[in-house]
Design a protein around this motif. Sequence first.
Motif, PDB file in Angstrom:
ATOM      1  N   LEU A 100     -67.428  69.168  66.014  1.00  0.00           N
ATOM      2  CA  LEU A 100     -67.046  68.800  67.376  1.00  0.00           C
ATOM      3  C   LEU A 100     -65.601  69.175  67.615  1.00  0.00           C
ATOM      4  O   LEU A 100     -64.724  68.845  66.814  1.00  0.00           O
ATOM      5  CB  LEU A 100     -67.234  67.291  67.582  1.00  0.00           C
ATOM      6  N   VAL A 101     -65.356  69.876  68.723  1.00  0.00           N
ATOM      7  CA  VAL A 101     -63.993  70.207  69.142  1.00  0.00           C
ATOM      8  C   VAL A 101     -63.652  69.387  70.372  1.00  0.00           C
ATOM      9  O   VAL A 101     -64.410  69.346  71.348  1.00  0.00           O
ATOM     10  CB  VAL A 101     -63.841  71.713  69.446  1.00  0.00           C
ATOM     11  N   LEU A 102     -62.505  68.727  70.334  1.00  0.00           N
ATOM     12  CA  LEU A 102     -62.000  67.939  71.455  1.00  0.00           C
ATOM     13  C   LEU A 102     -60.873  68.726  72.111  1.00  0.00           C
ATOM     14  O   LEU A 102     -59.875  69.040  71.459  1.00  0.00           O
ATOM     15  CB  LEU A 102     -61.483  66.585  70.955  1.00  0.00           C
ATOM     16  N   ALA A 103     -61.045  69.058  73.371  1.00  0.00           N
ATOM     17  CA  ALA A 103     -60.085  69.895  74.089  1.00  0.00           C
ATOM     18  C   ALA A 103     -59.518  69.096  75.260  1.00  0.00           C
ATOM     19  O   ALA A 103     -60.236  68.786  76.210  1.00  0.00           O
ATOM     20  CB  ALA A 103     -60.756  71.174  74.580  1.00  0.00           C
ATOM     21  N   ASP A 104     -58.253  68.746  75.179  1.00  0.00           N
ATOM     22  CA  ASP A 104     -57.595  67.916  76.190  1.00  0.00           C
ATOM     23  C   ASP A 104     -56.793  68.802  77.132  1.00  0.00           C
ATOM     24  O   ASP A 104     -55.717  69.278  76.780  1.00  0.00           O
ATOM     25  CB  ASP A 104     -56.686  66.886  75.511  1.00  0.00           C
ATOM     26  N   GLU A 105     -57.348  69.068  78.308  1.00  0.00           N
ATOM     27  CA  GLU A 105     -56.715  69.952  79.291  1.00  0.00           C
ATOM     28  C   GLU A 105     -56.300  71.276  78.636  1.00  0.00           C
ATOM     29  O   GLU A 105     -55.134  71.695  78.737  1.00  0.00           O
ATOM     30  CB  GLU A 105     -55.500  69.272  79.925  1.00  0.00           C
ATOM     31  N   PRO A 106     -57.220  71.979  77.975  1.00  0.00           N
ATOM     32  CA  PRO A 106     -56.832  73.172  77.213  1.00  0.00           C
ATOM     33  C   PRO A 106     -56.328  74.318  78.068  1.00  0.00           C
ATOM     34  O   PRO A 106     -55.681  75.229  77.551  1.00  0.00           O
ATOM     35  CB  PRO A 106     -58.133  73.551  76.496  1.00  0.00           C
ATOM     36  N   THR A 107     -56.622  74.283  79.374  1.00  0.00           N
ATOM     37  CA  THR A 107     -56.155  75.350  80.266  1.00  0.00           C
ATOM     38  C   THR A 107     -55.150  74.826  81.289  1.00  0.00           C
ATOM     39  O   THR A 107     -54.772  75.549  82.211  1.00  0.00           O
ATOM     40  CB  THR A 107     -57.341  75.991  81.013  1.00  0.00           C
ATOM     41  N   ARG A 162     -60.593  65.466  59.491  1.00  0.00           N
ATOM     42  CA  ARG A 162     -60.432  66.846  59.030  1.00  0.00           C
ATOM     43  C   ARG A 162     -61.776  67.523  58.808  1.00  0.00           C
ATOM     44  O   ARG A 162     -61.922  68.724  59.049  1.00  0.00           O
ATOM     45  CB  ARG A 162     -59.621  66.863  57.730  1.00  0.00           C
ATOM     46  N   ARG A 163     -62.757  66.757  58.365  1.00  0.00           N
ATOM     47  CA  ARG A 163     -64.049  67.320  58.004  1.00  0.00           C
ATOM     48  C   ARG A 163     -64.931  67.595  59.217  1.00  0.00           C
ATOM     49  O   ARG A 163     -65.771  68.494  59.196  1.00  0.00           O
ATOM     50  CB  ARG A 163     -64.760  66.360  57.045  1.00  0.00           C
ATOM     51  N   THR A 164     -64.729  66.833  60.295  1.00  0.00           N
ATOM     52  CA  THR A 164     -65.695  66.850  61.395  1.00  0.00           C
ATOM     53  C   THR A 164     -65.131  67.337  62.716  1.00  0.00           C
ATOM     54  O   THR A 164     -65.868  67.874  63.538  1.00  0.00           O
ATOM     55  CB  THR A 164     -66.264  65.426  61.596  1.00  0.00           C
ATOM     56  N   LEU A 165     -63.823  67.180  62.941  1.00  0.00           N
ATOM     57  CA  LEU A 165     -63.261  67.353  64.275  1.00  0.00           C
ATOM     58  C   LEU A 165     -62.201  68.448  64.326  1.00  0.00           C
ATOM     59  O   LEU A 165     -61.432  68.639  63.381  1.00  0.00           O
ATOM     60  CB  LEU A 165     -62.630  66.033  64.745  1.00  0.00           C
ATOM     61  N   GLY A 166     -62.177  69.158  65.463  1.00  0.00           N
ATOM     62  CA  GLY A 166     -61.111  70.097  65.768  1.00  0.00           C
ATOM     63  C   GLY A 166     -60.460  69.704  67.084  1.00  0.00           C
ATOM     64  O   GLY A 166     -61.095  69.054  67.928  1.00  0.00           O
TER      65      GLY A 166
END
Length: 242
Positions: A168-175, A87-91
């Motif tokens: 840091l944001v982790l985007a898994d196939e965001p589009t 929660r503190r570090t990742l989106g």
Amino acid sequence: MADALLQWAGVRKSYNLGLPSEAEVLHGIDLRLDAGEFVALVGPSGSGKSTLLNIVGLLERMTAGSYRLQGEEVGGLDDAALTLRRRRTLGFVFQFHHLLPAFSALENVTLPVLMAEGRVERSRLAQARELLAAVGLAAAMDKRPAQLSGGMQQRVAIARALVLQPALVLADEPTGNLDTATSDEVFALLRRIHAERGTSFIVVTHDPRLAARCDRRVELVDGRIARDERVGGSGRAGGQGG
């Protein structure tokens, strides 16, 4: 050299440990990510991309190796500590936005705040409104997901990922669920957020056009990093053993 935001050394992941069906899907991964990087994670289906992203996101545990996040070894943390660290570090931004249909756009964005802090203070609400305005949804804050287009829903999901100001944001196939034009708009938004806020991104994508617009491309093949290169510049090519 700047301190690493993320540092992996010899990370392995196996499923069904001790069973005849045991299978190792990540084979001794070494990976470093510095603050402010925008990285594409690419590779064929079944190469281990989702597993890698889930371990980075503290959603799954590695089987072996070292994982330091902002200088802290997180491999030995218990579930409660991992949740707080996440929660503190990742989106997170996913292919499917996972918005709650009964909630407005603004309420969806403030959900991580409610979960992390137990209530939504006035300052947090103002921050959520600011984020929705930043992603072009100032006039749609009170609309529910069904009243929004696919691209608008993904913008809400991006604002939600940013509301706790993750490093840091982790985007898994965001589009991956959007048409080409909307995909380009959403990706351009991610790049703008990166430029304006300095947020680091790891973006999983099958779209070579989008991967080419990242600063760095990490290619995963059969659970190993086959190539790690700066896009349009000098590369760090080479495989990994393990």
